[in-house]
Write a protein that holds these residues in place. Structure first.
Motif, mmCIF file in Angstrom:
data_model
loop_
_atom_site.group_PDB
_atom_site.id
_atom_site.type_symbol
_atom_site.label_atom_id
_atom_site.label_comp_id
_atom_site.label_asym_id
_atom_site.label_seq_id
_atom_site.Cartn_x
_atom_site.Cartn_y
_atom_site.Cartn_z
ATOM 1 N N LYS A 1 0.846 -1.188 0.000
ATOM 2 C CA LYS A 1 0.000 0.000 0.000
ATOM 3 C C LYS A 1 0.884 1.241 0.000
ATOM 4 N N GLU A 2 0.682 2.072 -0.980
ATOM 5 C CA GLU A 2 1.452 3.308 -1.083
ATOM 6 C C GLU A 2 0.864 4.373 -0.157
ATOM 7 N N THR A 3 1.734 5.188 0.424
ATOM 8 C CA THR A 3 1.275 6.290 1.267
ATOM 9 C C THR A 3 0.739 7.401 0.370
ATOM 10 N N PRO A 4 -0.469 7.902 0.665
ATOM 11 C CA PRO A 4 -1.030 8.970 -0.175
ATOM 12 C C PRO A 4 -0.148 10.218 -0.166
ATOM 13 N N GLU A 5 -0.147 10.931 -1.281
ATOM 14 C CA GLU A 5 0.680 12.140 -1.422
ATOM 15 C C GLU A 5 0.289 13.201 -0.391
ATOM 16 N N ALA A 6 -1.006 13.302 -0.078
ATOM 17 C CA ALA A 6 -1.469 14.297 0.900
ATOM 18 C C ALA A 6 -0.828 14.048 2.268
ATOM 19 N N ARG A 7 -0.697 12.765 2.640
ATOM 20 C CA ARG A 7 -0.072 12.420 3.932
ATOM 21 C C ARG A 7 1.393 12.826 3.935
ATOM 22 N N LYS A 8 2.081 12.582 2.804
ATOM 23 C CA LYS A 8 3.505 12.931 2.720
ATOM 24 C C LYS A 8 3.706 14.438 2.848
ATOM 25 N N ILE A 9 2.822 15.206 2.206
ATOM 26 C CA ILE A 9 2.923 16.670 2.275
ATOM 27 C C ILE A 9 2.669 17.148 3.706
ATOM 28 N N ASP A 10 1.631 16.572 4.347
ATOM 29 C CA ASP A 10 1.321 16.951 5.738
ATOM 30 C C ASP A 10 2.490 16.628 6.660
ATOM 31 N N GLN A 11 3.124 15.473 6.444
ATOM 32 C CA GLN A 11 4.265 15.065 7.266
ATOM 33 C C GLN A 11 5.410 16.061 7.116
ATOM 34 N N LYS A 12 5.680 16.471 5.876
ATOM 35 C CA LYS A 12 6.782 17.413 5.631
ATOM 36 C C LYS A 12 6.511 18.766 6.266
ATOM 37 N N GLU A 13 5.245 19.214 6.235
ATOM 38 C CA GLU A 13 4.888 20.505 6.842
ATOM 39 C C GLU A 13 5.120 20.474 8.351
ATOM 40 N N VAL A 14 4.639 19.422 8.996
ATOM 41 C CA VAL A 14 4.786 19.316 10.457
ATOM 42 C C VAL A 14 6.261 19.162 10.828
ATOM 43 N N ASP A 15 6.983 18.327 10.069
ATOM 44 C CA ASP A 15 8.404 18.108 10.352
ATOM 45 C C ASP A 15 9.219 19.382 10.203
ATOM 46 N N ALA A 16 8.920 20.188 9.182
ATOM 47 C CA ALA A 16 9.686 21.418 8.947
ATOM 48 C C ALA A 16 9.591 22.356 10.155
ATOM 49 N N CYS A 17 8.368 22.528 10.665
ATOM 50 C CA CYS A 17 8.174 23.414 11.827
ATOM 51 C C CYS A 17 8.838 22.831 13.073
ATOM 52 N N LEU A 18 8.700 21.515 13.259
ATOM 53 C CA LEU A 18 9.275 20.879 14.450
ATOM 54 C C LEU A 18 10.800 20.902 14.418
ATOM 55 N N LEU A 19 11.379 20.641 13.249
ATOM 56 C CA LEU A 19 12.838 20.586 13.158
ATOM 57 C C LEU A 19 13.485 21.940 13.460
ATOM 58 N N LYS A 20 12.799 23.030 13.081
ATOM 59 C CA LYS A 20 13.314 24.370 13.425
ATOM 60 C C LYS A 20 13.447 24.504 14.932
ATOM 61 N N ASN A 21 12.392 24.073 15.648
ATOM 62 C CA ASN A 21 12.397 24.199 17.109
ATOM 63 C C ASN A 21 13.354 23.210 17.762
#
Length: 193
Positions: free
Chosen positions: A145-165
């Motif tokens: 089962k492939e991970t949907p593109e929307a999930r990947k985008i959401d993951q990158k958005e959350v990770d970007a903000c968290l990694l800064k902090n």
């Protein structure tokens, strides 16, 4: 507490006869009466140590031993956590609050938007039922089962903000990347997390 009776005369004597006769037919097995539930549905109260931004250790499941960042509580005692995926490979996922240990380390969550994540976001898609012929000839072929593109985008958005902090605090990304395990002689009841 006797049943209602009437007096009936038979020949020279009288006797009491029940107005309602007992049924001659009865079921072979008793009907199962549903068990009375005396529990009331209450909102889940989480432990005081589970505050958004806390770093948790997952105790069970695929990511056991991993340290994750707690983002927000969801319904029914489930927590929304993430690795971040780039640091230790744990994606945005739900974890039962019983299967985590909260540590005293926290991460600042400013700039992290987690409003759109709820139980519906993580709901599985329903599969179409196969006919008997399809099951017989194709069998139960397992497709990845492939991970949907929307999930990947959401993951990158959350990770970007968290990694800064996370990068603002020295050695925090290394701490999150390391996995937790016990070795011989360790006493978990004496540890301070």
């Amino acid at each position: 507490m006797s049943a209602a009776t009437k007096q009936v005369t038979f020949g020279s004597g009288t006797r009491d006869v029940a107005l309602k006769k007992a049924s001659k037919w009865y079921p072979a097995e008793d009907d199962a009466a549903p068990k009375k539930v005396r529990k009331t549905i209450r909102a889940t109260t989480l432990r005081p140590s589970l505050q958004p931004g806390a770093i948790l250790i997952i105790l069970a499941g695929r990511f056991r031993g991993k340290r994750v960042v707690y983002l927000k509580p969801l319904d029914k005692g489930v927590l929304l956590v993430t690795g971040p995926f780039k640091v230790n490979g744990v994606p945005l996922r739900r974890v039962n609050s019983r299967y985590v240990i909260a540590t005293s380390t926290t991460v600042d969550l400013t700039g992290v938007d987690v409003e759109k994540f709820d139980d519906k976001y993580f709901a599985r898609e329903k599969k179409a039922k196969k006919t008997k012929e399809e099951k017989l000839f194709k069998g139960d072929q397992v497709t990845k089962k492939e991970t949907p593109e929307a999930r990947k985008i959401d993951q990158k958005e959350v990770d970007a903000c968290l990694l800064k902090n996370i990068k603002k605090v020295p050695q925090l990304s290394g701490y999150i990347a390391s996995s937790f395990s016990l070795s011989k002689g360790d006493r978990p009841h004496l540890m301070k997390f």
